[in-house]
Design a protein around this motif. Structure first.
Motif, PDB file in Angstrom:
ATOM      1  N   PHE A  19       0.786  -1.337  -0.392  1.00  0.00           N
ATOM      2  CA  PHE A  19      -0.175   0.255   0.103  1.00  0.00           C
ATOM      3  C   PHE A  19       1.059   0.992  -0.245  1.00  0.00           C
ATOM      4  O   PHE A  19       0.152   2.241  -0.506  1.00  0.00           O
ATOM      5  CB  PHE A  19      -1.450   0.532   1.145  1.00  0.00           C
ATOM      6  CG  PHE A  19      -2.351  -0.085   0.668  1.00  0.00           C
ATOM      7  CD1 PHE A  19      -2.998  -0.318  -0.191  1.00  0.00           C
ATOM      8  CD2 PHE A  19      -2.845  -1.808   1.550  1.00  0.00           C
ATOM      9  CE1 PHE A  19      -4.185  -1.269  -0.523  1.00  0.00           C
ATOM     10  CE2 PHE A  19      -3.261  -2.873   1.325  1.00  0.00           C
ATOM     11  CZ  PHE A  19      -4.153  -1.817   0.437  1.00  0.00           C
ATOM     12  N   ARG A  21       2.893   1.506  -2.228  1.00  0.00           N
ATOM     13  CA  ARG A  21       2.883   1.285  -3.921  1.00  0.00           C
ATOM     14  C   ARG A  21       4.722   0.864  -4.566  1.00  0.00           C
ATOM     15  O   ARG A  21       4.906   1.271  -4.873  1.00  0.00           O
ATOM     16  CB  ARG A  21       2.948   3.045  -3.824  1.00  0.00           C
ATOM     17  CG  ARG A  21       2.240   2.900  -5.547  1.00  0.00           C
ATOM     18  CD  ARG A  21       3.059   4.192  -5.751  1.00  0.00           C
ATOM     19  NE  ARG A  21       2.706   4.727  -7.335  1.00  0.00           N
ATOM     20  CZ  ARG A  21       2.536   6.488  -7.416  1.00  0.00           C
ATOM     21  NH1 ARG A  21       3.282   7.212  -6.957  1.00  0.00           N
ATOM     22  NH2 ARG A  21       2.329   6.601  -8.805  1.00  0.00           N
ATOM     23  N   LEU A 337      -8.273  -3.302  -5.353  1.00  0.00           N
ATOM     24  CA  LEU A 337      -7.166  -3.686  -5.486  1.00  0.00           C
ATOM     25  C   LEU A 337      -5.904  -3.484  -5.887  1.00  0.00           C
ATOM     26  O   LEU A 337      -5.310  -2.957  -6.039  1.00  0.00           O
ATOM     27  CB  LEU A 337      -7.330  -3.420  -3.343  1.00  0.00           C
ATOM     28  CG  LEU A 337      -8.822  -3.329  -2.831  1.00  0.00           C
ATOM     29  CD1 LEU A 337      -7.987  -3.196  -1.402  1.00  0.00           C
ATOM     30  CD2 LEU A 337      -8.782  -1.357  -2.927  1.00  0.00           C
ATOM     31  N   MET A 338      -5.910  -4.927  -6.385  1.00  0.00           N
ATOM     32  CA  MET A 338      -4.866  -5.307  -6.436  1.00  0.00           C
ATOM     33  C   MET A 338      -5.031  -6.396  -7.722  1.00  0.00           C
ATOM     34  O   MET A 338      -6.362  -6.696  -8.323  1.00  0.00           O
ATOM     35  CB  MET A 338      -4.519  -6.790  -5.706  1.00  0.00           C
ATOM     36  CG  MET A 338      -2.932  -6.219  -5.233  1.00  0.00           C
ATOM     37  SD  MET A 338      -2.608  -7.414  -4.373  1.00  0.00           S
ATOM     38  CE  MET A 338      -2.821  -6.733  -2.644  1.00  0.00           C
ATOM     39  N   ASP A 339      -4.342  -6.228  -8.618  1.00  0.00           N
ATOM     40  CA  ASP A 339      -4.756  -6.835  -9.763  1.00  0.00           C
ATOM     41  C   ASP A 339      -4.428  -8.232  -9.858  1.00  0.00           C
ATOM     42  O   ASP A 339      -4.817  -8.673  -9.036  1.00  0.00           O
ATOM     43  CB  ASP A 339      -3.116  -7.306 -11.324  1.00  0.00           C
ATOM     44  CG  ASP A 339      -2.052  -7.181 -10.077  1.00  0.00           C
ATOM     45  OD1 ASP A 339      -1.405  -6.687  -9.848  1.00  0.00           O
ATOM     46  OD2 ASP A 339      -1.972  -8.503 -11.311  1.00  0.00           O
ATOM     47  N   VAL A 449     -12.134   1.076  -7.932  1.00  0.00           N
ATOM     48  CA  VAL A 449     -10.533   1.581  -8.737  1.00  0.00           C
ATOM     49  C   VAL A 449     -10.540   0.345  -9.400  1.00  0.00           C
ATOM     50  O   VAL A 449      -9.386  -0.272  -9.523  1.00  0.00           O
ATOM     51  CB  VAL A 449      -9.580   1.049  -7.693  1.00  0.00           C
ATOM     52  CG1 VAL A 449      -8.986   2.326  -6.583  1.00  0.00           C
ATOM     53  CG2 VAL A 449     -10.227   0.006  -6.473  1.00  0.00           C
ATOM     54  N   MET A 451      -9.400  -1.439 -12.592  1.00  0.00           N
ATOM     55  CA  MET A 451      -8.324  -1.250 -13.599  1.00  0.00           C
ATOM     56  C   MET A 451      -9.168  -1.308 -14.775  1.00  0.00           C
ATOM     57  O   MET A 451      -8.401  -0.803 -15.486  1.00  0.00           O
ATOM     58  CB  MET A 451      -7.451  -2.628 -13.394  1.00  0.00           C
ATOM     59  CG  MET A 451      -6.333  -3.174 -12.408  1.00  0.00           C
ATOM     60  SD  MET A 451      -5.236  -0.500 -13.252  1.00  0.00           S
ATOM     61  CE  MET A 451      -4.717  -1.224 -14.472  1.00  0.00           C
ATOM     62  N   PHE A 454     -10.363   2.302 -15.666  1.00  0.00           N
ATOM     63  CA  PHE A 454      -9.248   3.239 -15.363  1.00  0.00           C
ATOM     64  C   PHE A 454      -9.077   2.866 -17.111  1.00  0.00           C
ATOM     65  O   PHE A 454      -8.933   3.910 -18.306  1.00  0.00           O
ATOM     66  CB  PHE A 454      -7.997   3.051 -15.349  1.00  0.00           C
ATOM     67  CG  PHE A 454      -8.435   3.358 -13.774  1.00  0.00           C
ATOM     68  CD1 PHE A 454      -9.467   4.315 -13.363  1.00  0.00           C
ATOM     69  CD2 PHE A 454      -8.879   2.613 -13.095  1.00  0.00           C
ATOM     70  CE1 PHE A 454      -9.789   4.919 -12.020  1.00  0.00           C
ATOM     71  CE2 PHE A 454      -8.784   3.221 -11.110  1.00  0.00           C
ATOM     72  CZ  PHE A 454      -9.572   4.548 -11.023  1.00  0.00           C
TER      73      PHE A 454
END
Lengths: 499, 194
Positions: A19, A21, A337-339, A449, A451, A454
């Motif tokens: 988190f 990054r 949150l995550m791929d 969020v 992906m 986006f």
């Protein structure tokens, strides 16, 4: 601290890094390295592992699939296959209410059959379909949401990069996983089409209409799709029939799409270099995560955390269905949150032992025995079998009791508890893999969020993010309903598997 | 400087791509050979064209010997070649939902620390790969079918990993510069679109 405590403490540490990054692969690598040094009291073990682990991870024969499938996806786009798919689907569906959106879903499903990645499918089909949707008067948010959802079909419909990784992590057969993903993938496409038809009924102003095209044109457009069909059936069919291994299948697919792209004039020196560059970037990203995950999971296994966790869950006597539901909810939340690949590499080594230790009763020993016995009896009672024996067997089948060893010997069959358990373990692994794949993918389109949202939204500047968020909820709902159905009826996923 | 490093990363990525394509071709040839070999060994061909079948098989129509050993060695090299590009384009997957709300300065600081650590890890990887190569060479390990020394494959990968370490160091330098001057030279994946 004991090794187990260090193992447990590593998880919040890892999350904190992620988190902040820190790239996910690097974070796992670092925590794995530091943890290993800590647990083994020195750098010796960790450095000895590092001497060979990078090379062996990068040279893994089964992982070679990943860059090959990625390259195949680029070649498919260069060969105009994304265009051809959209044109064909649009010709047949475009005149219906919401039809161009439905056609986009269909084209995404078709492209998913030759592309192993969700983001790539969303991006490719977005470029093709967004301008058309706009031209026919479809609302911005509705169009972007449709394509973001359609993109997830790229990974559900085989071939799929994430499934390959899952198969390697859990030592399952890649071909069987691909096969199992097929029906859930089709269901996903159908579910999205239903979501579209509900949406346009509720908001009729969000979709324009156009007159139907003549049938001659429709068939002409359909004819343009043959390369997709050819490549898909060659790759997936060839793997399934055992003509070649999954890695070889990926090579055949990449070669085939490359040839098609070359003859369509899409493959020049410049575009070839471009596809190498794009493939290089995603491949390096994926392999670095795989490397970090390998290191972290090696450390975790040393601390016994996965075994202890699964022992604990089993000893608590929770219902397997509750445990499964909790794990899927976890994925649904973290998938936002995550791929998906990082999620799977990070969590499967922890959750898979838990799920494997649970008893879902997908396979019944008595049913397997009864089926085998009926097969024998239907082609005539075996010679020398007494009437008494026959009656006892028939009674056992009728009441659903286990056949004795003697009864099976007389029938000439052998179906043991060990065999049933082996099949059960495999089925649970495959079924769980498909479920995880789906919920993780839902995360890709879940506001705020996801992906895919986006990626597609960045292509259409005139649409505000909030409009995409609103429309995509219909697709998320369709996803969640599908997950519930697949959990409740494991047979939908498993029945294509060879017995 | 950036041009030079970018050129290095792109060149390596394309070399990796060419190697990958060669492996794809090799695999396809091997499959074709295996299928044809099966055809020539079949009863049907044995009966209608026995001489031709035997000739074809003796000419070496069959799977490429040790093809997967070449694939393994080649793909490791290709992936090491891909790493510098991912590094220089900030292509590694990360989660920015929390850090997006941090002040810019904090983000620049975090990015600098991360990139320095990343460079250190890439150097560690290259260094250990070198050690691995030395020990493979000492023990004289060879592959099973083709009998080529494994340290050759390690050596190739090591050269590419060295390039990754160099690019990693360069990126660390870039982030240090960005932190102290506030000028962003290399945008992250998601930011590029905004």
């Amino acid at each position: 601290m004991t090794a187990l405590e260090i193992g447990i403490a590593s998880f919040p540490a890892l999350m904190a890094l992620i988190f902040l990054r820190v790239p996910i692969g690097l974070a796992m690598f670092l925590v794995g390295l530091v943890g290993l040094v800590w647990v083994t009291d020195g750098t010796q073990v960790a450095f000895a592992r590092l001497k060979n682990e990078t090379y062996t991870t990068f040279s893994s024969y089964s992982l070679t699939i990943v860059p090959m499938f990625l390259l195949m996806g680029h070649f498919a786009t260069l060969g105009g296959m994304s265009n051809a798919l959209f044109k064909a689907a649009e010709g047949w569906l475009g005149h219906k209410r919401g039809g161009v959106a439905m056609a986009s879903i269909g084209a995404c499903a078709g492209f998913g059959a030759i592309c192993g990645s969700s983001l790539a499918t969303a991006a490719t089909m977005g470029r093709v379909a967004l301008p058309e949707l706009k031209q026919y008067g479809y609302a911005g948010g509705f169009s972007t949401a449709t394509l973001a959802a359609g993109g997830t079909l790229g990974i559900l419909i085989p071939p799929s990069v994430v499934l390959v990784i899952y198969a390697i992590l859990t030592e399952q057969n890649i071909a069987k996983l691909f096969l199992a993903a097929f029906i859930p993938g089709i269901l996903a496409a159908v579910g999205y089409v239903i979501a579209i038809s509900i949406y346009v009924r509720l908001y009729p102003e969000s979709a324009g209409t156009r007159p139907p095209v003549p049938y001659a044109e429709r068939f002409a457009a359909l004819l343009q799709v043959w390369p997709v069909l050819l490549v898909f059936s060659l790759v997936v069919g060839g793997i399934y029939l055992g003509w070649f291994t999954p890695t070889e299948g990926a090579a055949v697919g990449a070669f085939g799409t490359g040839v098609i792209a070359f003859f369509n004039g899409g493959l020049t020196r410049a575009t070839l270099a471009d596809s190498f560059i794009v493939t290089a970037r995603s491949t390096a990203m994926i392999f670095f995560i795989v490397l970090g995950a390998g290191f972290y999971n090696g450390f975790l296994a040393l601390t016994q955390v996965p075994q202890e966790l699964s022992n604990y869950v089993v000893s608590q006597g929770f219902s397997p269905w509750v445990v499964l539901a909790l794990i899927l909810c976890f994925y649904l939340i973290f998938g936002c949150l995550m791929d998906s690949l990082s999620m799977i590499l990070l969590t499967i080594p922890i959750f898979f032992p838990v799920i494997s230790a649970m008893d879902f009763n997908l396979i019944s020993l008595t049913a397997m025995q009864a089926e085998a016995a009926m097969d024998v009896l239907n082609s005539g009672v075996p010679e020398g079998m007494g009437a008494e024996m026959l009656a006892s067997i028939q009674e056992a089948i009728a009441t659903g009791t286990e056949l004795t060893r003697e009864q099976m010997k007389e029938l000439g069959i052998r179906v043991t508890r060990g065999m049933a358990n082996r099949i059960e373990a495999e089925h649970v692994a495959i079924w769980f893999g498909i479920l995880v794949l789906i919920v993780v993918e839902v995360g890709l389109i879940t506001p705020p969020v996801g992906m895919n949202l986006f990626i597609i939204n960045a292509m259409d500047r005139s649409t505000r993010m909030i409009e995409t968020y609103k429309a995509v909820l219909f697709f998320v709902a369709s996803d969640i309903i599908r997950v519930i159905i697949l959990v409740a009826f494991p047979a939908i996923t498993l029945f294509l598997l060879p017995g | 400087m950036h041009k030079l490093m970018m050129g290095l990363a792109r060149t390596l990525a394309i070399i990796g791509g060419i190697v990958l394509s060669a492996l794809i071709l090799l695999t396809c040839v091997s499959i074709l050979g295996r299928l044809l070999n099966g055809v020539f060994h079949s009863d049907f061909m044995e009966s209608i064209a026995p001489g031709f079948s035997r000739w074809a098989i003796s000419m070496g129509v069959g799977p490429v010997n040790g093809d997967f050993e070449l694939v393994e060695a080649g793909v490791a090299f290709a992936i090491f070649c891909f790493l510098p590009l991912c590094q220089i384009t900030a292509g590694h997957a990360s989660v920015d939902i929390l850090t997006n709300s941090f002040p810019k300065g904090v983000n620049r600081f975090l990015r600098m620390v991360i990139e320095i650590v990343f460079a250190a890890v890439l150097i560690l990887i290259a260094w250990k790969l070198f050690d691995g190569m030395i020990s493979k060479r000492q023990y004289g390990e060879t592959t099973f079918l083709l009998q080529f020394p494994i340290w050759w494959a390690y050596a190739l990968s090591f050269v590419a990993s060295l390039a990754a370490a160099v690019v990693g160091l360069y990126m660390a330098g870039v982030r240090i510069y960005e932190f102290f001057t506030g000028r962003i030279l290399v945008w992250d994946g998601m930011e590029a679109g905004h």
